[in-house]
Structures are given as structure tokens and as C-alpha cells.
Write an enzyme that holds these catalytic residues in place. Structure first.
Site, PDB file in Angstrom:
ATOM      1  CE1 TYR A 186      21.474  15.713  15.457  1.00 53.74           C
ATOM      2  CE2 TYR A 186      22.384  13.651  16.269  1.00 53.74           C
ATOM      3  CZ  TYR A 186      21.938  14.428  15.216  1.00 53.74           C
ATOM      4  OH  TYR A 186      21.947  13.937  13.940  1.00 53.74           O
ATOM      5  N   GLY A 195      17.046  20.670   3.449  1.00 51.41           N
ATOM      6  CA  GLY A 195      18.455  20.410   3.719  1.00 51.41           C
ATOM      7  C   GLY A 195      19.067  19.630   2.567  1.00 51.41           C
ATOM      8  N   GLY A 196      18.730  20.055   1.354  1.00 52.58           N
ATOM      9  CA  GLY A 196      19.218  19.333   0.172  1.00 52.58           C
ATOM     10  C   GLY A 196      20.463  19.945  -0.431  1.00 52.58           C
ATOM     11  CB  SER A 202      20.375  10.335  14.512  1.00 51.15           C
ATOM     12  OG  SER A 202      21.667   9.973  14.964  1.00 51.15           O
TER      13      SER A 202
END
Ligand SMILES: NC(=O)c1ccc[n+]([C@@H]2O[C@H](COP(=O)([O-])OP(=O)(O)OC[C@H]3O[C@@H](n4cnc5c(N)ncnc54)[C@H](OP(=O)(O)O)[C@@H]3O)[C@@H](O)[C@H]2O)c1
Length: 248
Positions: free
Chosen positions: A150, A13-14, A137
Site C-alpha cells: 500500500y 471515489g466520490g 498517504s
């Protein structure tokens, strides 16, 4: 000599947001960086910004087949790794009564299963003394509306940070997590159109975060760099970058 000269780093996810900010920080510091994402055009745009220290591989973080292929590519290109930033993730929100099995499976596949098997596949390439950073998160420790799945997907990842840290101790590989609060990375804009809803969500965050603002991708990237390279006596931890949201 630059800070990260000679270092080999993989960032899943770069291609945008937090992952791209980390890739920029490392590439600017002299590292060779391999970034992943699913979308060719986003990857290409990121590579244009990053210059010739970066390569991009289209790879779905939820697919075990793709993860195995990625490990082969990394071995071929880099041989061994100095840091692994497992960051690919998606968000979706729905209240309990509207949550579907499809949404549940997708969130867990990308945010939890993918990271776990990415560490499994790339662990053999990690050099002694290297650092793995997982993106969790702030919602791990909060009970926010409509974010049950999530939040759970990231809470599982926080738990894995501890057990993977334990399992990789004998290899002298550290495993830590960075835990962002609301970051103005673009993820919100992509997940919850229309625009007025996005703006209202951002305003709610601004008014509830102790520091009264959203964070930037660069602020998270700085913490990632510390966890990956500077935090040499830390493993199994989770570092919040959340304007005080989880602590005050
Ligand atoms: N921004 C925030 O407020 C916030 C807060 C807490 C945690 N986080 C976490 O931080 C991480 C990065 O988020 P961000 O805010 O930087 O979002 P972003 O800008 O949307 O970046 C997400 C990155 O992950 C990639 N990605 C998504 N699904 C993927 C998949 N299945 N396979 C491979 N790559 C995939 C995206 O590329 P493609 O879409 O092209 O695949 C993109 O490169 C995520 O894990 C997110 O959950 C963000």
C-alpha cells in the site's frame, strides 16, 4: 453567488469517505460534481445526500476501458473541467511473508495505475488554471508494519504528482497531492474486520499521532478545495493532513 458556482468537478471515489466529503463541500458551494465508485448502492446513497448538483457514474478506477468511457461521459456532460480530484483508492495490509501477487496487483492497479490513466484521459478536458489533486498517504514517508505494498503504491503516486505537474505546466494546469494520515472515513472498518481489531488499530493511531486523534474526511476535503482552487502558485507539492504524523 456561492464559492464554486459554475465550476465543473470530477471526483473519483466520490461515493464515500474523503471523496464524498469533498463532493459535499463543492456541491454545497454551487459546483456541478461528477462522482465515481464501483458500487451502485453506495453511489445512490451519496447522490441522495448531494442533491441535484451531483451525478454518479459507476466506473472501476483500475480499468482502462472504464476510464476511457468515463472521459467520454465527462466530455458529454461537462465539456470542460475546473478541477479533478483523483481519490479512488483501497488499502490492504499484510506482512511481507503473507503478501500475495493478487494483493500487490490490485493495490497498484487501483492506487497507482488507475490514477495515472485517469489524469491522462481527463487532462484534455482540464481548463487553463484548473487544479488536479491526487490522494496519496502519510505512509509514503513512514515504514509502518504490514503496509509495504500500500505504501509503495502511494509513494509512486506521490512521484507521479511531480512529473505530471511538470508535464501539465504548459497547459497551466496545477497538479498537487493531499496526503492524509489516519482519517475516520470508514476505510479502516471496511478493510480490516473484525470490529475489535479496527478499534485497536484506531487506538494505536490515536496514541501515536502527535495531535492524539484521527482526522475527519471534512478536514481532508478542506485541503483538497484549497489545492484545487486556492493554491494558484503551487504545483507538484504534497500537503499532509495527518495531525503532525509526518512532520513532528
Ligand atoms: N482514511 C484514511 O485513513 C486514509 C489515509 C491515507 C490515504 N487515504 C486514501 O484516501 C482515499 C479515500 O479513502 P477513504 O478513506 O475516503 O476510503 P473510502 O471511504 O473507502 O472511499 C474510497 C472510495 O473509493 C472508491 N473506490 C475504491 N476502489 C475503487 C475502484 N477500483 N474504482 C472506483 N472507485 C473505487 C470507493 O467506492 P467503491 O468501493 O464503491 O468502489 C469509495 O468511493 C483513498 O485513496 C485512500 O487510500 C485514506
Amino acid at each position: 453567488m456561492s464559492t464554486y458556482d459554475g465550476k465543473k468537478i470530477v471526483i473519483t471515489g466520490g461515493s464515500s469517505g474523503i471523496g464524498l466529503a469533498a463532493a459535499r463541500l463543492f456541491a454545497d458551494g454551487g459546483a456541478d460534481v461528477l462522482i465515481t465508485g464501483r458500487t451502485r448502492s453506495t453511489l445512490d446513497a451519496a447522490l441522495e445526500q448531494l442533491g441535484d448538483k451531483a451525478v454518479g457514474v459507476r466506473s472501476d478506477a483500475a480499468s482502462l476501458k472504464a476510464i476511457k468511457a468515463l472521459a467520454g461521459t465527462v466530455r458529454e456532460r461537462f465539456g470542460a473541467l475546473d478541477a479533478l480530484f483523483v481519490n479512488a483508492g483501497v488499502t490492504a495490509s499484510a506482512p511481507l511473508e503473507a503478501t500475495t501477487e493478487e494483493m500487490y496487483d490490485e493495490l497498484f492497479a487501483i492506487n497507482t495505475k488507475g490514477p495515472y490513466f485517469t489524469v491522462q484521459a481527463l487532462a484534455p478536458l482540464l481548463r487553463e488554471g484548473s487544479g488536479v489533486v491526487l490522494t496519496t498517504s502519510v505512509v509514503n514517508v513512514l515504514g509502518l508494519d504490514a503496509l509495504s505494498v500500500y505504501s509503495a503504491s502511494k509513494a509512486a503516486l506521490r512521484s507521479m504528482t511531480r512529473t505530471l505537474a511538470r508535464e501539465l505546466l504548459p497547459r497551466k494546469v496545477r497538479v498537487n497531492a493531499v496526503s492524509p494520515g489516519p482519517i475516520d472515513s470508514g476505510i479502516l472498518d471496511r478493510s480490516s474486520p473484525p470490529a475489535d481489531v479496527v478499534e485497536a488499530t484506531k487506538e494505536t493511531y490515536r496514541s501515536t499521532i502527535p495531535m492524539q486523534r484521527l482526522g475527519s474526511s471534512e478536514e481532508v476535503a478542506a485541503a483538497v478545495a484549497y489545492l484545487a482552487f486556492g493554491a494558484t502558485f503551487s504545483t507538484g507539492t504534497e500537503f499532509p493532513v495527518d495531525g503532525g504524523a509526518s512532520q513532528l
